[in-house]
Design an enzyme around this catalytic site. Structure first.
Site, PDB file in Angstrom:
ATOM      1  N   SER A  97      39.955  38.778   3.553  1.00 21.73           N
ATOM      2  CA  SER A  97      39.860  39.540   4.793  1.00 21.73           C
ATOM      3  C   SER A  97      41.001  39.296   5.638  1.00 21.73           C
ATOM      4  CB  SER A  97      38.310  39.834   5.154  1.00 21.73           C
ATOM      5  OG  SER A  97      38.150  40.889   6.038  1.00 21.73           O
ATOM      6  N   ASP A 228      36.367  47.738  -2.690  1.00 22.48           N
ATOM      7  CA  ASP A 228      36.225  47.412  -1.197  1.00 22.48           C
ATOM      8  C   ASP A 228      36.414  48.607  -0.346  1.00 22.48           C
ATOM      9  OD1 ASP A 228      36.787  46.230   1.104  1.00 22.48           O
ATOM     10  OD2 ASP A 228      38.233  44.695   0.377  1.00 22.48           O
ATOM     11  N   HIS A 256      33.884  44.381  -0.640  1.00 22.77           N
ATOM     12  CA  HIS A 256      34.373  43.437   0.551  1.00 22.77           C
ATOM     13  C   HIS A 256      33.082  42.331   0.841  1.00 22.77           C
ATOM     14  CE1 HIS A 256      37.368  42.733   3.780  1.00 22.77           C
ATOM     15  NE2 HIS A 256      36.333  42.263   4.397  1.00 22.77           N
TER      16      HIS A 256
END
Length: 276
Positions: A97, A228, A256
């Site tokens: 991320s 995601d 995610h």
């Protein structure tokens, strides 16, 4: 082994090492507002069987210094300072991320410190060639709009579990109890539920450097997470296209988040990259 490392005047980061210190180092760089303890124990233990694994708390997370003024790009410098503090000349670096954005800055500014890079649940820095990568889902954006609302601890914990459920996506079965236990473990480590808004108000200038990724010569693996909602496909493909020689591996069902259901194939991919 746990210790603190000073990365700037008045700023100290909590750092943990695991594995043989004589083995190649792997630095784990987590996402926004996330303590290093969000790296699952199973992932750390597997990598530590053959590597010296280092994870740490960003500023404003976990046991690291809170409240200092900084830019997000400074967090990339923090990662280098962690390596310096541990006497590590070069390391494999893994970023998730926001951590993936920071690792891209390391690829541009500090390639001499990297043995390899692995990026996932992220997209290219601004300014990368090609069409802009898609942004977060509308559902996730609407949920993020409630992030700073006042809540007591139990309501905050429930908000965070729901947040993880949304981030997880629908690619593999979700177990809310797994995310709740994770949040409670991090809260115990941190001395409470720290604000989920950490890093949201940091200066975000200096990140539009995607065009510079064309000069990267470090071996890079990009892991595609097809479910995601924060960095949906084709973010991984766009990122890999911006970095010469980057390889893409897909972890089926991954969103995610790092639930137990995706750790096996994810670590398989990382280990194969490190060995190569």
């Amino acid at each position: 082994m746990e210790r603190t490392v000073e990365v700037a005047d008045g700023v100290e980061l909590w750092v943990e090492e695991r594995g043989d210190p004589r083995s190649p180092a792997v630095l784990l760089v987590m996402g926004a507002a996330s303590s290093g303890l969000f790296w699952p124990e199973a992932l750390v233990d597997r990598l530590a069987a053959s590597c010296r694994v280092v994870r740490y708390d960003h500023r404003d997370t976990g046991r690291s210094t809170a409240g200092s003024s900084y830019a997000l790009r400074d967090l990339a410098g923090d990662a280098v300072a962690v390596l310096d503090g541990l006497g590590i000349d070069r390391a494999h670096v893994v970023g998730m991320s926001m951590g993936g954005l920071l690792v891209q800055l390391l690829l541009i500014d500090h390639p001499d410190r990297l043995l390899s890079a692995t990026l996932f649940c992220t997209g290219p820095l601004g300014g990368a060639p090609g069409d802009p990568a898609p942004g977060p889902s509308d559902e996730l954006l609407q949920f993020w709009a409630t992030m700073g609302e006042p809540r007591d601890d139990e309501a905050e914990l429930a908000w965070r579990v729901e947040h993880w459920r949304l981030l997880h996506g629908d690619g593999v079965p979700v177990d809310p109890a797994e995310f709740r236990a994770q949040e409670l473990r991090v809260a115990e480590h941190s001395g409470g539920l720290l604000p989920a808004t950490a890093h949201a108000t940091a200066d975000q200038s200096g990140l539009a450097r995607g065009a510079e990724l064309a000069s990267v010569a470090v071996p890079v693996l990009v892991v595609e997470a097809p479910a995601d909602p924060a960095y949906p496909p084709p973010n991984a493909q766009r990122l890999a296209a911006a970095i010469p020689g980057a390889r893409v591996v897909t972890v089926p069902g991954m969103g995610h988040a790092l639930p137990a259901a995706v750790l096996g194939p994810l670590v398989d991919a990382v280990e194969a990259h490190l060995a190569g």
